[in-house]
Every structure is written in structure tokens, then in C-alpha cells.
Scaffold this motif. Structure first.
Motif, PDB file in Angstrom:
ATOM      1  N   PHE A   2       0.850  -1.182   0.000  1.00 47.60           N
ATOM      2  CA  PHE A   2       0.000   0.000   0.000  1.00 47.60           C
ATOM      3  C   PHE A   2       0.887   1.233   0.000  1.00 47.60           C
ATOM      4  CE2 PHE A   2      -2.590  -3.316   1.940  1.00 47.60           C
ATOM      5  CZ  PHE A   2      -3.728  -3.234   1.156  1.00 47.60           C
ATOM      6  N   ARG A   3       0.484   2.253  -0.702  1.00 48.13           N
ATOM      7  CA  ARG A   3       1.272   3.475  -0.809  1.00 48.13           C
ATOM      8  C   ARG A   3       1.286   4.234   0.513  1.00 48.13           C
ATOM      9  NH1 ARG A   3       0.617   6.296  -6.600  1.00 48.13           N
ATOM     10  NH2 ARG A   3       0.576   4.402  -7.840  1.00 48.13           N
ATOM     11  N   GLU A   4       2.441   4.805   0.792  1.00 45.82           N
ATOM     12  CA  GLU A   4       2.540   5.661   1.969  1.00 45.82           C
ATOM     13  C   GLU A   4       1.992   7.039   1.624  1.00 45.82           C
ATOM     14  OE1 GLU A   4       6.179   5.923   4.126  1.00 45.82           O
ATOM     15  OE2 GLU A   4       6.705   3.841   3.663  1.00 45.82           O
ATOM     16  N   MET A   5       1.485   7.704   2.624  1.00 44.57           N
ATOM     17  CA  MET A   5       0.954   9.043   2.433  1.00 44.57           C
ATOM     18  C   MET A   5       2.111  10.009   2.165  1.00 44.57           C
ATOM     19  SD  MET A   5      -1.480  11.189   5.011  1.00 44.57           S
ATOM     20  CE  MET A   5      -2.493   9.754   5.233  1.00 44.57           C
ATOM     21  N   ARG A   6       1.924  10.896   1.198  1.00 48.07           N
ATOM     22  CA  ARG A   6       2.962  11.873   0.878  1.00 48.07           C
ATOM     23  C   ARG A   6       3.131  12.893   2.004  1.00 48.07           C
ATOM     24  NH1 ARG A   6       2.265  15.473  -2.753  1.00 48.07           N
ATOM     25  NH2 ARG A   6       0.016  15.306  -2.787  1.00 48.07           N
ATOM     26  N   ARG A   7       2.033  13.416   2.485  1.00 48.10           N
ATOM     27  CA  ARG A   7       2.103  14.465   3.507  1.00 48.10           C
ATOM     28  C   ARG A   7       1.933  13.851   4.891  1.00 48.10           C
ATOM     29  NH1 ARG A   7      -0.933  19.569   0.672  1.00 48.10           N
ATOM     30  NH2 ARG A   7       0.429  19.620  -1.128  1.00 48.10           N
ATOM     31  N   LYS A   8       3.003  13.231   5.346  1.00 47.29           N
ATOM     32  CA  LYS A   8       2.963  12.487   6.605  1.00 47.29           C
ATOM     33  C   LYS A   8       2.608  13.365   7.805  1.00 47.29           C
ATOM     34  CE  LYS A   8       6.262   8.887   5.256  1.00 47.29           C
ATOM     35  NZ  LYS A   8       6.054   8.974   3.870  1.00 47.29           N
ATOM     36  N   ASN A   9       2.912  14.652   7.731  1.00 44.82           N
ATOM     37  CA  ASN A   9       2.592  15.548   8.846  1.00 44.82           C
ATOM     38  C   ASN A   9       1.084  15.749   9.007  1.00 44.82           C
ATOM     39  OD1 ASN A   9       2.557  17.047   6.399  1.00 44.82           O
ATOM     40  ND2 ASN A   9       2.814  18.964   7.524  1.00 44.82           N
ATOM     41  N   GLN A  10       0.298  15.332   8.012  1.00 46.21           N
ATOM     42  CA  GLN A  10      -1.151  15.459   8.087  1.00 46.21           C
ATOM     43  C   GLN A  10      -1.826  14.116   8.391  1.00 46.21           C
ATOM     44  OE1 GLN A  10      -1.044  18.236   4.314  1.00 46.21           O
ATOM     45  NE2 GLN A  10      -3.131  18.128   5.093  1.00 46.21           N
ATOM     46  N   ALA A  11      -1.016  13.097   8.605  1.00 43.73           N
ATOM     47  CA  ALA A  11      -1.560  11.756   8.838  1.00 43.73           C
ATOM     48  C   ALA A  11      -2.199  11.658  10.215  1.00 43.73           C
ATOM     49  CB  ALA A  11      -0.455  10.711   8.710  1.00 43.73           C
ATOM     50  N   LEU A  12      -3.305  10.926  10.268  1.00 42.94           N
ATOM     51  CA  LEU A  12      -3.938  10.608  11.549  1.00 42.94           C
ATOM     52  C   LEU A  12      -3.271   9.359  12.121  1.00 42.94           C
ATOM     53  CD1 LEU A  12      -7.725  11.021  10.624  1.00 42.94           C
ATOM     54  CD2 LEU A  12      -6.231  12.687  11.737  1.00 42.94           C
ATOM     55  N   SER A  13      -3.209   9.277  13.428  1.00 43.06           N
ATOM     56  CA  SER A  13      -2.696   8.069  14.079  1.00 43.06           C
ATOM     57  C   SER A  13      -3.713   6.935  13.910  1.00 43.06           C
ATOM     58  CB  SER A  13      -2.467   8.330  15.568  1.00 43.06           C
ATOM     59  OG  SER A  13      -3.715   8.524  16.211  1.00 43.06           O
ATOM     60  N   SER A  14      -3.294   5.725  14.185  1.00 40.74           N
ATOM     61  CA  SER A  14      -4.223   4.583  14.130  1.00 40.74           C
ATOM     62  C   SER A  14      -5.404   4.804  15.053  1.00 40.74           C
ATOM     63  CB  SER A  14      -3.509   3.287  14.519  1.00 40.74           C
ATOM     64  OG  SER A  14      -2.573   2.947  13.543  1.00 40.74           O
ATOM     65  N   GLU A  15      -5.126   5.320  16.250  1.00 40.83           N
ATOM     66  CA  GLU A  15      -6.210   5.574  17.211  1.00 40.83           C
ATOM     67  C   GLU A  15      -7.179   6.623  16.687  1.00 40.83           C
ATOM     68  OE1 GLU A  15      -6.605   7.462  21.582  1.00 40.83           O
ATOM     69  OE2 GLU A  15      -5.284   5.711  21.424  1.00 40.83           O
ATOM     70  N   TYR A 148      -5.171  -2.469   5.659  1.00 42.36           N
ATOM     71  CA  TYR A 148      -4.396  -1.229   5.725  1.00 42.36           C
ATOM     72  C   TYR A 148      -5.377  -0.069   5.871  1.00 42.36           C
ATOM     73  CZ  TYR A 148      -1.315   2.618   4.408  1.00 42.36           C
ATOM     74  OH  TYR A 148      -0.603   3.786   4.401  1.00 42.36           O
ATOM     75  N   MET A 149      -5.003   0.885   6.703  1.00 46.46           N
ATOM     76  CA  MET A 149      -5.884   2.021   6.934  1.00 46.46           C
ATOM     77  C   MET A 149      -5.027   3.265   7.117  1.00 46.46           C
ATOM     78  SD  MET A 149      -8.791   2.391   9.921  1.00 46.46           S
ATOM     79  CE  MET A 149      -7.739   1.699  11.180  1.00 46.46           C
ATOM     80  N   SER A 150      -5.493   4.367   6.558  1.00 44.18           N
ATOM     81  CA  SER A 150      -4.811   5.636   6.789  1.00 44.18           C
ATOM     82  C   SER A 150      -5.852   6.737   6.896  1.00 44.18           C
ATOM     83  CB  SER A 150      -3.817   5.955   5.660  1.00 44.18           C
ATOM     84  OG  SER A 150      -4.490   6.159   4.442  1.00 44.18           O
ATOM     85  N   GLY A 151      -5.461   7.785   7.564  1.00 44.64           N
ATOM     86  CA  GLY A 151      -6.330   8.934   7.718  1.00 44.64           C
ATOM     87  C   GLY A 151      -5.525  10.198   7.521  1.00 44.64           C
ATOM     88  N   LYS A 152      -6.222  11.239   7.137  1.00 43.80           N
ATOM     89  CA  LYS A 152      -5.544  12.501   6.859  1.00 43.80           C
ATOM     90  C   LYS A 152      -6.466  13.641   7.250  1.00 43.80           C
ATOM     91  CE  LYS A 152      -3.485  14.911   2.910  1.00 43.80           C
ATOM     92  NZ  LYS A 152      -3.283  14.829   1.443  1.00 43.80           N
ATOM     93  N   GLU A 153      -5.857  14.743   7.688  1.00 42.07           N
ATOM     94  CA  GLU A 153      -6.625  15.945   7.970  1.00 42.07           C
ATOM     95  C   GLU A 153      -5.895  17.150   7.394  1.00 42.07           C
ATOM     96  OE1 GLU A 153      -7.197  16.251  12.183  1.00 42.07           O
ATOM     97  OE2 GLU A 153      -5.073  16.292  12.604  1.00 42.07           O
TER      98      GLU A 153
END
Length: 164
Positions: A2-15, A148-153
Motif C-alpha cells: 500500500f502506498r505511503e501518504m505523501r504528507r505524513k505531517n497530516q496523517a492521523l494516528s491509528s487511534e 491497511y488504513m490511513s487517515g488525513k486531515e
């Protein structure tokens, strides 16, 4: 895989991703539809133990696609606030990838119990159980096991969070 998020500083934690999935009530399921066209359908769901459960009719486009290809994605938008003067939106969303399967009768009942408890918490358990009994044979329950799960804000929400 799965692709990693480009803007990691905007990633949500798993929680935080789990909180979004527990807070929201509607998401969009994306499957590989007819003639390989993507098919995305909004639906109500419940999240529990790294799985997403949703229901539907026993036949249709969604089920045909899942039978053909169990790999799906599911997206939930937790916040989408337009900020006109900044020409942007303050958003928060989660996307989950995994494999979907149609549940058998025993698992279907347990999933329906979780779903009805989420959407009808003020109704007595015995009444919910009777409603499940009445509709059990006519409904299909699907379980999406998240791989796999990711979140962004938005960056503005990140800054607000860091300043609190």
C-alpha cells in the motif's frame, strides 16, 4: 504493497482513524464493478475490532462485485468544512483497504446485533432481537477485514491540534 501518504505531517494516528470510524455513520464502499469500472456506493456501517460490517440486499451490483473480487476500499469523511476566505476546506477522512466477505448465518446474526445496537441504542435488546429474527433471511451482511488504513486531515486542523 500500500502506498505511503505523501504528507505524513497530516496523517492521523491509528487511534484517531479508529475514532473517526466509530464516530461516522456513513461511508463509501468501492469495488471493482462491471466491465472493470469502479463502483462506489454509500452505506451505513459499523466498525468493530478492525472490521467494518454493512448490510444490503441478497443480490445486486455490490455483491456481484465482491464475489468477483474481494479486494475493496472504504472511505469515511469525518469533517468537510468549507473556508471560503482561505479557498480551502478543513477536512478529516479515513480510507481502509481490505477484503470483503459475505457472512454465513451465524456470523450474520452477530454482525446484525452489533449494527442494530449502534443505530438503535435506545431500543430494548429484546425488541432489536425480534427485528433481526424477522428480517434475517432477507438481508445480507458483509464483513470487511481491514488490511491497511490511513487517515488525513487538513494542515489547518493539524495546527489547531498542535496549538491546543
Amino acid at each position: 504493497m500500500f502506498r505511503e501518504m505523501r504528507r505524513k505531517n497530516q496523517a492521523l494516528s491509528s487511534e484517531e482513524c479508529m475514532q473517526v470510524l466509530n464516530r461516522a455513520t456513513t461511508g463509501v464502499l468501492a469495488v471493482s464493478g462491471d466491465d472493470d469500472y469502479p463502483y462506489a456506493v454509500p452505506l451505513s456501517y459499523v466498525y468493530r475490532n478492525n472490521r467494518i460490517y454493512f448490510h444490503g440486499a441478497k443480490t445486486g451490483h455490490k455483491l456481484d462485485a465482491i464475489v468477483r473480487n474481494e479486494k475493496v476500499s472504504f472511505c469515511v469523511i469525518d469533517q468537510d468544512q468549507i473556508v471560503q476566505e482561505e479557498y480551502t476546506t478543513y477536512f478529516r477522512s479515513v480510507i481502509a483497504f481490505g477484503r470483503a466477505r459475505i457472512l454465513g448465518e451465524e456470523d450474520k446474526r452477530r454482525a446484525l446485533e452489533i449494527l442494530t445496537a449502534r443505530y438503535s441504542p435506545d431500543i430494548e435488546e429484546t425488541e432489536r432481537s425480534q427485528a433481526i429474527d424477522k428480517g434475517l433471511k432477507d438481508v445480507c451482511m458483509i464483513e470487511l477485514e481491514i488490511e491497511y488504513m490511513s487517515g488525513k486531515e487538513s494542515i489547518k486542523l493539524v495546527k489547531q491540534k498542535n496549538n491546543s
